[in-house]
Enzyme design. Structure first.
Site, PDB file in Angstrom:
ATOM      1  N   HIS A 134       0.467   7.893   4.003  1.00  0.00           N
ATOM      2  CA  HIS A 134       1.347   7.271   4.980  1.00  0.00           C
ATOM      3  C   HIS A 134       2.810   7.675   4.807  1.00  0.00           C
ATOM      4  O   HIS A 134       3.684   7.150   5.510  1.00  0.00           O
ATOM      5  CB  HIS A 134       1.218   5.748   4.885  1.00  0.00           C
ATOM      6  CG  HIS A 134      -0.198   5.269   4.990  1.00  0.00           C
ATOM      7  ND1 HIS A 134      -0.936   5.390   6.143  1.00  0.00           N
ATOM      8  CD2 HIS A 134      -1.025   4.701   4.066  1.00  0.00           C
ATOM      9  CE1 HIS A 134      -2.146   4.895   5.947  1.00  0.00           C
ATOM     10  NE2 HIS A 134      -2.228   4.475   4.691  1.00  0.00           N
ATOM     11  N   ILE A 180       0.152   8.979   8.931  1.00  0.00           N
ATOM     12  CA  ILE A 180      -0.310   7.973   9.882  1.00  0.00           C
ATOM     13  C   ILE A 180       0.140   6.578   9.440  1.00  0.00           C
ATOM     14  O   ILE A 180       0.497   6.354   8.273  1.00  0.00           O
ATOM     15  CB  ILE A 180      -1.842   7.999  10.038  1.00  0.00           C
ATOM     16  CG1 ILE A 180      -2.538   7.695   8.694  1.00  0.00           C
ATOM     17  CG2 ILE A 180      -2.302   9.334  10.600  1.00  0.00           C
ATOM     18  CD1 ILE A 180      -4.054   7.555   8.802  1.00  0.00           C
ATOM     19  N   ASP A 182       0.823  -1.207   0.000  1.00  0.00           N
ATOM     20  CA  ASP A 182       0.000   0.000   0.000  1.00  0.00           C
ATOM     21  C   ASP A 182       0.855   1.255   0.000  1.00  0.00           C
ATOM     22  O   ASP A 182       1.388   1.662   1.035  1.00  0.00           O
ATOM     23  CB  ASP A 182      -0.914  -0.004   1.227  1.00  0.00           C
ATOM     24  CG  ASP A 182      -1.905   1.157   1.225  1.00  0.00           C
ATOM     25  OD1 ASP A 182      -1.757   2.073   0.396  1.00  0.00           O
ATOM     26  OD2 ASP A 182      -2.812   1.151   2.062  1.00  0.00           O
ATOM     27  N   GLY A 210      -3.682   1.126   8.790  1.00  0.00           N
ATOM     28  CA  GLY A 210      -4.497   0.334   9.702  1.00  0.00           C
ATOM     29  C   GLY A 210      -4.098  -1.130   9.676  1.00  0.00           C
ATOM     30  O   GLY A 210      -4.076  -1.801  10.718  1.00  0.00           O
TER      31      GLY A 210
END
Length: 285
Positions: free
Chosen positions: A192, A207, A187, A210
């Site tokens: 990110h 961040i 990803d 997840g």
């Protein structure tokens, strides 16, 4: 924007090819914190081929990203990843070639202005013997697509967390470059990595994925409930409830109830529950 039930029913992918190597297995393990202590002989087999390399079971969710969400017609800019469920039909090999099938398994209309819930299912088979290896279900909230006249509902029911102190708590501090490392799995969303993109999304810095937090929780359960025997894991489910920032200390609370291991992860410094309603089912493989 609204989605169309006919489009959802037609959104299917069949026999998409993927492959992965031992290097990918070691990279994934490193990206969820395995090997942080190079002298930890319990975690070393996940990051070093040595006598026999092992896989972290949640690696399955990055091995067969078919992109089925882009076939649904949903507004991709308003998609929120809400839950991840994984079923392991047999232990995950350290390398292999895969054939993946994806479809929209369930859909719920929360109403105009409230969004839609899509449950996207992917099953991967080993190209070697054409037998299933794993199935994962990704529940997403399509915030811009409610009111299309689909079935009412809010998606799969969450697993309940026991109302008692946990049997174990595992504490891991994430690396400050954790998101940059994890994105090498599959990803590469700039959210990110790029501070400017993160700022436009309302975050003061990039961040963590997840699914990286999901993998960190798997590491915790492997230690606390499996003695690192990854072949025992038969399923691994969790709901995403808040972001983790690289550098955060993540505490995973674990309740062991027979073959079911319930878990929840939080970042105490921000009083934030980041994963909730987690459940792992163990077998004797």
């Amino acid at each position: 924007m609204t989605i169309d039930m006919k489009v959802l029913e037609a959104a299917r992918i069949h026999d998409m090819k993927f492959s992965y190597t031992e290097r990918d297995a070691m990279l994934y393990a490193l990206s969820v914190g395995m090997g942080a202590d190079p002298l930890d002989v319990a975690e070393l087999p996940f990051v070093y081929e040595g006598e026999a390399l092992r896989t972290v079971p949640t690696m399955a969710v990055v091995l067969a990203s078919t992109g089925i969400i882009r076939k649904t017609g949903a507004d991709f800019t308003k998609i929120l990843h809400a839950e991840q469920r994984l079923v392991l039909h047999r232990p995950l090999p350290v390398n292999g070639e895969l054939l993946a099938d994806s479809r929209v398994a369930e859909v719920y209309d929360k109403g105009a202005g409230k969004g839609a819930v899509l449950v996207l299912e992917t099953t991967a088979r080993s190209a070697k013997d054409d037998q299933p290896l794993f199935t994962f279900l990704m529940t997403v909230l399509a915030r811009g697509d409610g009111g299309f006249g689909g079935p009412l509902g809010s998606g799969p029911a969450p697993h309940a967390i026991p109302d008692r102190p946990p049997d174990a708590s595992e504490v891991y501090r994430t690396r400050t470059d954790a998101a940059l490392l994890y994105r090498l799995n599959a990803d590469r969303n700039p959210l990110h990595a790029d501070p400017a993109v993160a700022a436009r999304a309302g975050f003061d810095r990039p961040i963590l994925h997840g699914l990286a937090t999901y993998g960190i929780a798997c590491r915790a359960v492997l230690k606390a409930a499996c003695d690192y025997d990854s072949a025992r894991m038969q399923s691994f489910d969790a709901r995403f409830s808040a972001p983790v920032y690289p550098g955060d200390e993540v505490v995973t609370d674990i309740w062991i109830e027979g073959a079911s291991v319930l878990f929840r992860a939080c970042v105490p410094a921000r009083d934030a529950v980041v994963l909730n309603n987690g459940r792992c089912v163990l077998g004797d493989r």
